[in-house]
Design a protein around this motif. Structure first.
Motif, PDB file in Angstrom:
ATOM      1  N   UNK A  37      40.870  41.396  48.960  1.00 34.68           N
ATOM      2  CA  UNK A  37      39.828  42.401  48.790  1.00 34.68           C
ATOM      3  C   UNK A  37      40.327  43.738  48.292  1.00 34.68           C
ATOM      4  N   UNK A  38      41.658  43.935  48.277  1.00 30.59           N
ATOM      5  CA  UNK A  38      42.192  45.241  47.875  1.00 30.59           C
ATOM      6  C   UNK A  38      42.857  45.222  46.512  1.00 30.59           C
ATOM      7  N   UNK A  39      42.417  44.295  45.639  1.00 31.17           N
ATOM      8  CA  UNK A  39      42.851  44.354  44.252  1.00 31.17           C
ATOM      9  C   UNK A  39      41.640  44.635  43.367  1.00 31.17           C
ATOM     10  N   UNK A  40      41.917  45.120  42.168  1.00 35.84           N
ATOM     11  CA  UNK A  40      40.868  45.299  41.155  1.00 35.84           C
ATOM     12  C   UNK A  40      41.352  44.589  39.899  1.00 35.84           C
ATOM     13  N   UNK A  41      40.475  43.805  39.288  1.00 36.05           N
ATOM     14  CA  UNK A  41      40.895  43.006  38.140  1.00 36.05           C
ATOM     15  C   UNK A  41      39.700  42.633  37.273  1.00 36.05           C
ATOM     16  N   UNK A  42      39.988  42.289  36.027  1.00 38.34           N
ATOM     17  CA  UNK A  42      38.928  41.740  35.166  1.00 38.34           C
ATOM     18  C   UNK A  42      39.145  40.236  34.945  1.00 38.34           C
ATOM     19  N   UNK A  43      39.895  39.602  35.840  1.00 36.75           N
ATOM     20  CA  UNK A  43      40.102  38.155  35.753  1.00 36.75           C
ATOM     21  C   UNK A  43      38.765  37.426  35.848  1.00 36.75           C
ATOM     22  N   UNK A  44      38.600  36.399  35.038  1.00 34.93           N
ATOM     23  CA  UNK A  44      37.364  35.608  35.026  1.00 34.93           C
ATOM     24  C   UNK A  44      37.489  34.482  36.053  1.00 34.93           C
ATOM     25  N   UNK A  71      22.111  38.488  49.560  1.00 38.37           N
ATOM     26  CA  UNK A  71      20.959  38.124  48.739  1.00 38.37           C
ATOM     27  C   UNK A  71      20.771  39.050  47.541  1.00 38.37           C
ATOM     28  N   UNK A  72      21.024  40.332  47.733  1.00 43.07           N
ATOM     29  CA  UNK A  72      20.791  41.253  46.605  1.00 43.07           C
ATOM     30  C   UNK A  72      21.814  41.077  45.484  1.00 43.07           C
ATOM     31  N   UNK A  73      22.889  40.315  45.757  1.00 46.21           N
ATOM     32  CA  UNK A  73      23.878  40.013  44.719  1.00 46.21           C
ATOM     33  C   UNK A  73      23.721  38.589  44.189  1.00 46.21           C
ATOM     34  N   UNK A  74      22.765  37.862  44.729  1.00 47.18           N
ATOM     35  CA  UNK A  74      22.553  36.487  44.307  1.00 47.18           C
ATOM     36  C   UNK A  74      23.507  35.494  44.945  1.00 47.18           C
ATOM     37  N   UNK A  75      24.055  35.847  46.125  1.00 44.97           N
ATOM     38  CA  UNK A  75      24.972  34.951  46.819  1.00 44.97           C
ATOM     39  C   UNK A  75      24.592  34.882  48.299  1.00 44.97           C
ATOM     40  N   UNK A  76      25.234  33.962  49.010  1.00 43.33           N
ATOM     41  CA  UNK A  76      25.103  33.919  50.463  1.00 43.33           C
ATOM     42  C   UNK A  76      26.467  34.244  51.070  1.00 43.33           C
ATOM     43  N   UNK A  77      26.496  35.187  51.986  1.00 45.54           N
ATOM     44  CA  UNK A  77      27.757  35.611  52.585  1.00 45.54           C
ATOM     45  C   UNK A  77      27.799  35.242  54.059  1.00 45.54           C
ATOM     46  N   UNK A  78      28.864  34.548  54.449  1.00 43.54           N
ATOM     47  CA  UNK A  78      29.176  34.319  55.860  1.00 43.54           C
ATOM     48  C   UNK A  78      30.385  35.184  56.205  1.00 43.54           C
ATOM     49  N   UNK A  79      30.430  35.664  57.441  1.00 44.59           N
ATOM     50  CA  UNK A  79      31.521  36.556  57.853  1.00 44.59           C
ATOM     51  C   UNK A  79      32.384  35.901  58.914  1.00 44.59           C
ATOM     52  N   UNK A 132      30.258  40.811  42.813  1.00 45.44           N
ATOM     53  CA  UNK A 132      29.503  40.690  41.554  1.00 45.44           C
ATOM     54  C   UNK A 132      30.206  39.762  40.568  1.00 45.44           C
ATOM     55  N   UNK A 133      31.539  39.861  40.489  1.00 46.65           N
ATOM     56  CA  UNK A 133      32.282  39.006  39.556  1.00 46.65           C
ATOM     57  C   UNK A 133      32.223  37.542  39.987  1.00 46.65           C
ATOM     58  N   UNK A 134      32.315  37.283  41.277  1.00 48.84           N
ATOM     59  CA  UNK A 134      32.221  35.912  41.769  1.00 48.84           C
ATOM     60  C   UNK A 134      30.831  35.334  41.517  1.00 48.84           C
ATOM     61  N   UNK A 135      29.810  36.145  41.750  1.00 47.49           N
ATOM     62  CA  UNK A 135      28.443  35.683  41.495  1.00 47.49           C
ATOM     63  C   UNK A 135      28.263  35.342  40.014  1.00 47.49           C
ATOM     64  N   UNK A 136      28.786  36.206  39.141  1.00 45.79           N
ATOM     65  CA  UNK A 136      28.668  35.960  37.700  1.00 45.79           C
ATOM     66  C   UNK A 136      29.425  34.703  37.280  1.00 45.79           C
ATOM     67  N   UNK A 137      30.464  34.346  38.039  1.00 50.26           N
ATOM     68  CA  UNK A 137      31.267  33.168  37.717  1.00 50.26           C
ATOM     69  C   UNK A 137      30.708  31.891  38.331  1.00 50.26           C
ATOM     70  N   UNK A 138      29.598  31.991  39.041  1.00 48.45           N
ATOM     71  CA  UNK A 138      28.958  30.802  39.591  1.00 48.45           C
ATOM     72  C   UNK A 138      29.272  30.502  41.036  1.00 48.45           C
ATOM     73  N   UNK A 139      29.976  31.405  41.715  1.00 48.67           N
ATOM     74  CA  UNK A 139      30.243  31.219  43.143  1.00 48.67           C
ATOM     75  C   UNK A 139      29.092  31.844  43.935  1.00 48.67           C
ATOM     76  N   UNK A 140      28.313  31.019  44.589  1.00 50.64           N
ATOM     77  CA  UNK A 140      27.159  31.563  45.302  1.00 50.64           C
ATOM     78  C   UNK A 140      27.276  31.453  46.816  1.00 50.64           C
ATOM     79  N   UNK A 141      28.412  30.931  47.321  1.00 51.05           N
ATOM     80  CA  UNK A 141      28.666  30.879  48.756  1.00 51.05           C
ATOM     81  C   UNK A 141      30.005  31.564  49.032  1.00 51.05           C
TER      82      UNK A 141
END
Length: 223
Positions: free
Chosen positions: A106-113, A68-76, A39-48
């Protein structure tokens, strides 16, 4: 710019929570840790986005889907066996392309923009550093006038936050398999090719039950 979330860790210190749930799907405040990043990446403009996984990784794909439900495209980038940080990123390079990319543990939590990192990269790497937490008092690196160098005993140091922008050229000469990222960063530091910044906001390395409780407390306080 694309972004990669590193999600292949097993989370052994968070057992029994991680016996049947991959660490990135452990919840804090009623939401999986990895979802905060998405969600934070999507809000920051990262959509891939690219996400690697190993232990119970199919659960991560099932939960996030194609993004898609987060407004991004995810590849694994699935890994049969964990490839450590460097090996995992190297394996995913074909999905990340030829331009610099953001990477976040993936195992950190932060409010970094994350939007602050959407800018040209002039070096091989740019690291976000934080003050040394109680569980890592010696730190990792030094920051001097925007340049990052290896830590020296007796001199002030900072801890790598698990957030960086990397140039694919950092991995030149690497071979497939498991290897750490730190030696590549130190090689680039020796060549003056690593910049950095100090982040003083909220940041937790969610590696234990106690630190997961710290995130719950911060969320309860409205962080």
């Amino acid at each position: 710019m694309k972004a990669m979330i590193l999600a292949a860790g097993k989370g052994e210190r968070l057992r029994p929570l991680t016996l049947h749930t991959p660490k990135p799907l452990v919840q804090a405040g009623g939401q999986p840790l990895i979802e905060y990043h998405v969600r934070a990446l999507a809000a920051a403009g990262f959509d891939e986005l690219v996400i690697n996984h190993a232990w119970l990784g199919q659960q991560i794909e099932d939960y996030l889907g194609d993004g898609a439900r987060f407004g991004v495209r995810i590849d694994y980038s699935p890994e049969g066996e964990p490839l450590e940080t460097g090996g995992g990123i190297f394996r995913a390079l074909p999905l990340l392309g030829e331009a610099p990319f953001l990477v976040v543990n993936g195992d950190i939590w932060t409010d970094y923009d994350f939007a602050a990192l959407r800018r040209p990269l002039e070096e091989q790497a740019h690291l976000v550093l934080v003050d040394n937490p109680a569980h890592h008092p010696r730190g990792d690196f030094r920051l001097d006038a925007g340049r990052v160098t290896d830590a020296v005993d007796g001199q002030p140091s900072l801890t790598y936050s698990g957030i960086a922008v990397l140039e694919p050229a950092l991995f030149d000469g690497c071979q497939p398999g498991a290897f750490k990222l730190a030696p590549l960063l130190r090689r680039a530091m020796a060549a003056g090719q690593v910049s950095g910044e100090r982040f003083s906001g909220r940041w937790v390395d969610v590696g234990t039950h106690e630190r997961l409780a710290d995130v719950e407390r911060l969320l309860a306080e409205g962080a």
